[in-house]
Write a protein that holds these residues in place. Structure first.
Motif, PDB file in Angstrom:
ATOM      1  N   THR A  33       0.836  -1.195   0.000  1.00 58.88           N
ATOM      2  CA  THR A  33       0.000   0.000   0.000  1.00 58.88           C
ATOM      3  C   THR A  33       0.878   1.255   0.000  1.00 58.88           C
ATOM      4  OG1 THR A  33      -0.112  -0.101   2.414  1.00 58.88           O
ATOM      5  CG2 THR A  33      -1.890  -1.161   1.180  1.00 58.88           C
ATOM      6  N   TRP A  34       0.212   2.412   0.015  1.00 58.50           N
ATOM      7  CA  TRP A  34       0.911   3.693  -0.127  1.00 58.50           C
ATOM      8  C   TRP A  34       1.272   4.265   1.249  1.00 58.50           C
ATOM      9  CZ3 TRP A  34       0.852   7.236  -4.598  1.00 58.50           C
ATOM     10  CH2 TRP A  34       0.410   6.630  -5.774  1.00 58.50           C
ATOM     11  N   THR A  35       2.082   3.615   2.034  1.00 57.69           N
ATOM     12  CA  THR A  35       2.404   4.143   3.354  1.00 57.69           C
ATOM     13  C   THR A  35       3.889   3.996   3.651  1.00 57.69           C
ATOM     14  OG1 THR A  35       2.050   2.059   4.541  1.00 57.69           O
ATOM     15  CG2 THR A  35       0.117   3.472   4.206  1.00 57.69           C
ATOM     16  N   ILE A  36       4.374   4.852   4.543  1.00 57.22           N
ATOM     17  CA  ILE A  36       5.759   4.755   4.990  1.00 57.22           C
ATOM     18  C   ILE A  36       5.976   3.449   5.743  1.00 57.22           C
ATOM     19  CG2 ILE A  36       7.473   5.785   6.530  1.00 57.22           C
ATOM     20  CD1 ILE A  36       6.283   8.526   5.803  1.00 57.22           C
ATOM     21  N   GLU A  37       5.008   3.086   6.584  1.00 59.76           N
ATOM     22  CA  GLU A  37       5.127   1.834   7.336  1.00 59.76           C
ATOM     23  C   GLU A  37       5.263   0.638   6.400  1.00 59.76           C
ATOM     24  OE1 GLU A  37       2.655  -0.763  10.691  1.00 59.76           O
ATOM     25  OE2 GLU A  37       1.811   1.078   9.860  1.00 59.76           O
ATOM     26  N   GLU A  38       4.493   0.662   5.311  1.00 60.40           N
ATOM     27  CA  GLU A  38       4.582  -0.434   4.345  1.00 60.40           C
ATOM     28  C   GLU A  38       5.945  -0.440   3.661  1.00 60.40           C
ATOM     29  OE1 GLU A  38       1.951  -3.399   2.242  1.00 60.40           O
ATOM     30  OE2 GLU A  38       2.642  -2.840   4.216  1.00 60.40           O
ATOM     31  N   GLY A  39       6.490   0.743   3.407  1.00 63.47           N
ATOM     32  CA  GLY A  39       7.817   0.813   2.817  1.00 63.47           C
ATOM     33  C   GLY A  39       8.866   0.172   3.704  1.00 63.47           C
ATOM     34  N   ARG A  40       8.742   0.385   5.010  1.00 63.78           N
ATOM     35  CA  ARG A  40       9.682  -0.247   5.941  1.00 63.78           C
ATOM     36  C   ARG A  40       9.539  -1.765   5.912  1.00 63.78           C
ATOM     37  NH1 ARG A  40      10.868   3.763  10.920  1.00 63.78           N
ATOM     38  NH2 ARG A  40      12.452   2.150  11.187  1.00 63.78           N
ATOM     39  N   ARG A  41       8.287  -2.227   5.914  1.00 66.43           N
ATOM     40  CA  ARG A  41       8.052  -3.670   5.949  1.00 66.43           C
ATOM     41  C   ARG A  41       8.541  -4.348   4.675  1.00 66.43           C
ATOM     42  NH1 ARG A  41       4.547  -7.470   4.272  1.00 66.43           N
ATOM     43  NH2 ARG A  41       3.294  -5.994   3.059  1.00 66.43           N
ATOM     44  N   LEU A  42       8.234  -3.743   3.537  1.00 64.87           N
ATOM     45  CA  LEU A  42       8.619  -4.358   2.267  1.00 64.87           C
ATOM     46  C   LEU A  42      10.128  -4.299   2.054  1.00 64.87           C
ATOM     47  CD1 LEU A  42       5.724  -3.108  -0.046  1.00 64.87           C
ATOM     48  CD2 LEU A  42       5.939  -5.303   1.132  1.00 64.87           C
ATOM     49  N   PHE A  43      10.778  -3.247   2.542  1.00 64.44           N
ATOM     50  CA  PHE A  43      12.233  -3.196   2.463  1.00 64.44           C
ATOM     51  C   PHE A  43      12.838  -4.363   3.234  1.00 64.44           C
ATOM     52  CE2 PHE A  43      16.290  -2.082   4.415  1.00 64.44           C
ATOM     53  CZ  PHE A  43      17.041  -1.716   3.313  1.00 64.44           C
ATOM     54  N   ALA A  44      12.359  -4.587   4.458  1.00 66.47           N
ATOM     55  CA  ALA A  44      12.875  -5.707   5.257  1.00 66.47           C
ATOM     56  C   ALA A  44      12.627  -7.033   4.552  1.00 66.47           C
ATOM     57  CB  ALA A  44      12.210  -5.700   6.634  1.00 66.47           C
ATOM     58  N   GLN A  45      11.493  -7.141   3.875  1.00 66.15           N
ATOM     59  CA  GLN A  45      11.136  -8.387   3.187  1.00 66.15           C
ATOM     60  C   GLN A  45      12.120  -8.692   2.062  1.00 66.15           C
ATOM     61  OE1 GLN A  45       6.957  -8.772   1.976  1.00 66.15           O
ATOM     62  NE2 GLN A  45       7.645  -9.566  -0.008  1.00 66.15           N
ATOM     63  N   VAL A  46      12.402  -7.710   1.192  1.00 69.22           N
ATOM     64  CA  VAL A  46      13.284  -7.997   0.055  1.00 69.22           C
ATOM     65  C   VAL A  46      14.743  -8.110   0.491  1.00 69.22           C
ATOM     66  CG1 VAL A  46      11.707  -6.926  -1.606  1.00 69.22           C
ATOM     67  CG2 VAL A  46      13.536  -5.547  -0.585  1.00 69.22           C
ATOM     68  N   MET A  47      15.112  -7.439   1.578  1.00 70.20           N
ATOM     69  CA  MET A  47      16.505  -7.534   2.035  1.00 70.20           C
ATOM     70  C   MET A  47      16.786  -8.814   2.807  1.00 70.20           C
ATOM     71  SD  MET A  47      18.096  -4.995   0.760  1.00 70.20           S
ATOM     72  CE  MET A  47      19.648  -4.954   1.674  1.00 70.20           C
ATOM     73  N   ALA A  48      15.737  -9.572   3.140  1.00 69.29           N
ATOM     74  CA  ALA A  48      15.926 -10.853   3.828  1.00 69.29           C
ATOM     75  C   ALA A  48      16.179 -11.993   2.856  1.00 69.29           C
ATOM     76  CB  ALA A  48      14.700 -11.159   4.691  1.00 69.29           C
ATOM     77  N   THR A  49      16.251 -11.695   1.565  1.00 69.04           N
ATOM     78  CA  THR A  49      16.453 -12.727   0.551  1.00 69.04           C
ATOM     79  C   THR A  49      17.939 -12.964   0.303  1.00 69.04           C
ATOM     80  OG1 THR A  49      16.358 -11.071  -1.214  1.00 69.04           O
ATOM     81  CG2 THR A  49      14.282 -12.111  -0.580  1.00 69.04           C
ATOM     82  N   ASP A  50      18.211 -14.050  -0.375  1.00 73.15           N
ATOM     83  CA  ASP A  50      19.587 -14.383  -0.730  1.00 73.15           C
ATOM     84  C   ASP A  50      19.606 -14.798  -2.198  1.00 73.15           C
ATOM     85  OD1 ASP A  50      22.276 -14.921  -0.648  1.00 73.15           O
ATOM     86  OD2 ASP A  50      22.015 -16.931   0.234  1.00 73.15           O
ATOM     87  N   PRO A  51      20.300 -14.085  -3.049  1.00 70.97           N
ATOM     88  CA  PRO A  51      21.142 -12.920  -2.751  1.00 70.97           C
ATOM     89  C   PRO A  51      20.302 -11.659  -2.537  1.00 70.97           C
ATOM     90  CG  PRO A  51      21.133 -13.296  -5.102  1.00 70.97           C
ATOM     91  CD  PRO A  51      20.342 -14.432  -4.503  1.00 70.97           C
ATOM     92  N   ARG A  52      20.842 -10.712  -1.804  1.00 72.99           N
ATOM     93  CA  ARG A  52      20.136  -9.464  -1.559  1.00 72.99           C
ATOM     94  C   ARG A  52      20.264  -8.547  -2.778  1.00 72.99           C
ATOM     95  NH1 ARG A  52      22.661  -9.992   3.553  1.00 72.99           N
ATOM     96  NH2 ARG A  52      24.318  -8.577   2.847  1.00 72.99           N
TER      97      ARG A  52
END
Length: 360
Positions: free
Chosen positions: A244-263
């Motif tokens: 969605t269009w929120t700062i909180e969602e941006g934080r959550r989705l950033f953590a989600q994609v950075m938890a992958t391998d390879p980053r």
């Protein structure tokens, strides 16, 4: 210049009121004409076509209007001209990106040419957008400004059936030149993606808003994919995060994609709140921007340049789009061809949040 005094006492009552006067002792067009010593037709021309009236006479009429407190009767004018001098505009939201700036610009430009703006928000709901346009039509608007090309399937047939002029804003498609004004969303994200790829990035993540009922978001996502495909690259499935269009969602989705391998080494965000959230989450978790990961956005709201790490972004000229949208809809209502550009060029604003990828 002496003040103009209106003698309105003794005027006929409502049952026998004279044309140009208003009931219950109100001030009418005839009262203004009498105060200035001209015909009602001259006053009407001064109001509706001031360029054909001398500056001295316009000033006298304007003074009389101000002294008497006269307001033109919009209903009578609409009955006479077939126009209400109003334009309806439906925006998905007024809380994000360049929509508020565009709405302000539309209102200013319409007022300058004698039109009034009616404004509504659809909340990205095509059914609600259709309801609002129907209400605009019931109120007799002369034209409608929409956002994008994704609408309820009955909306455009409804407008065309009633010969109600409309345009699409915040989008430009050469195939429908003359009825749209805004940036080429696909081209803007091709440019941003190329910029990051030229820095050396090959692992891209995308944090974006949902594309349902949002053709601009779809075009941006396609621009990223097309630019990468030309280089033999792609966004991996685990690196595509929709929210969605929120700062909180941006934080959550950033953590989600950075938890992958390879980053990923570069993250493209589909709007300003998502980019802000991504930067804040990166800093809160000890990641260096851009040394560890580059983060870029779309839209250039004020806070983007004031974060601890200012954000590289696509700047869309919201005020310019609003100004041109207002001009274009009035030109369509008054059956004129536009003689100004309809594509508003987006630009890449490079700041500290983007740089070369880290060396593995």
């Amino acid at each position: 210049m002496a003040k103009v005094k209106a003698e309105v006492g003794g005027m006929p009552g409502p049952a026998t009121k004279m044309p140009g006067s208003t009931p219950t002792g109100g001030v009418g067009l005839r009262d203004v004409a009498r105060a200035v010593g001209v015909s009602t037709a001259t006053v009407s021309r001064a109001i509706n076509r001031p360029e054909v009236v001398s500056p001295e006479l316009r000033e006298r009429i304007a003074l009389a209007v101000a002294e008497l407190g006269w307001i033109p009767d919009g209903r009578a004018r609409a009955f006479t001209t077939g126009r209400s001098q109003t334009i309806g505009a439906v925006f998905p939201t007024l809380g994000l990106g360049d929509f508020p700036r565009a709405a302000n610009a539309i209102q200013r430009q319409l007022l300058d040419v004698g039109y009034t703006l009616l404004l509504a928000c659809s909340e990205y709901d095509p059914d609600l957008e259709f309801q609002q346009v129907r209400k605009f039509a019931e109120r007799g608007v002369d034209g409608v400004i929409l956002v994008g090309l994704a609408h309820h399937p009955d909306l455009l047939p409804f407008l065309k059936q009633r010969n109600l002029p409309f345009i699409s804003s915040f989008i430009y498609e050469p195939a429908i030149h003359g009825s749209c004004v805004g940036p080429d969303n696909h081209k803007a994200l091709v440019t941003m993606t190329d910029y990051l790829a030229d820095l050396g990035h090959v692992r891209f993540a995308v944090i974006a808003q949902a594309t349902e009922n949002n053709d601009r978001a779809s075009a941006r996502l396609a621009g990223i994919r097309d630019a990468l495909a030309l280089r033999g690259l792609a966004v991996r499935p685990q690196h595509l995060a929709i929210g969605t269009w929120t700062i909180e969602e941006g934080r959550r989705l950033f953590a989600q994609v950075m938890a992958t391998d390879p980053r990923p080494t570069a993250i493209i965000c589909g709007n300003a709140p998502l980019a802000i959230g991504a930067v804040l989450e990166a800093l809160a978790t000890g990641r260096r921007v851009p040394e560890d990961v580059s983060i870029v956005g779309y839209d250039d709201i004020e806070i983007m340049s004031h974060l601890p790490v200012p954000v590289t972004t696509v700047r869309v000229p919201g005020e310019e789009i609003g100004y041109r949208a207002a001009r274009l809809i009035v030109d369509r209502v008054e059956q004129r061809e536009p003689d100004y550009p309809l594509e508003s060029e987006a630009e890449i604003v490079v700041r500290a949040s983007s740089g070369p990828p880290p060396k593995d």
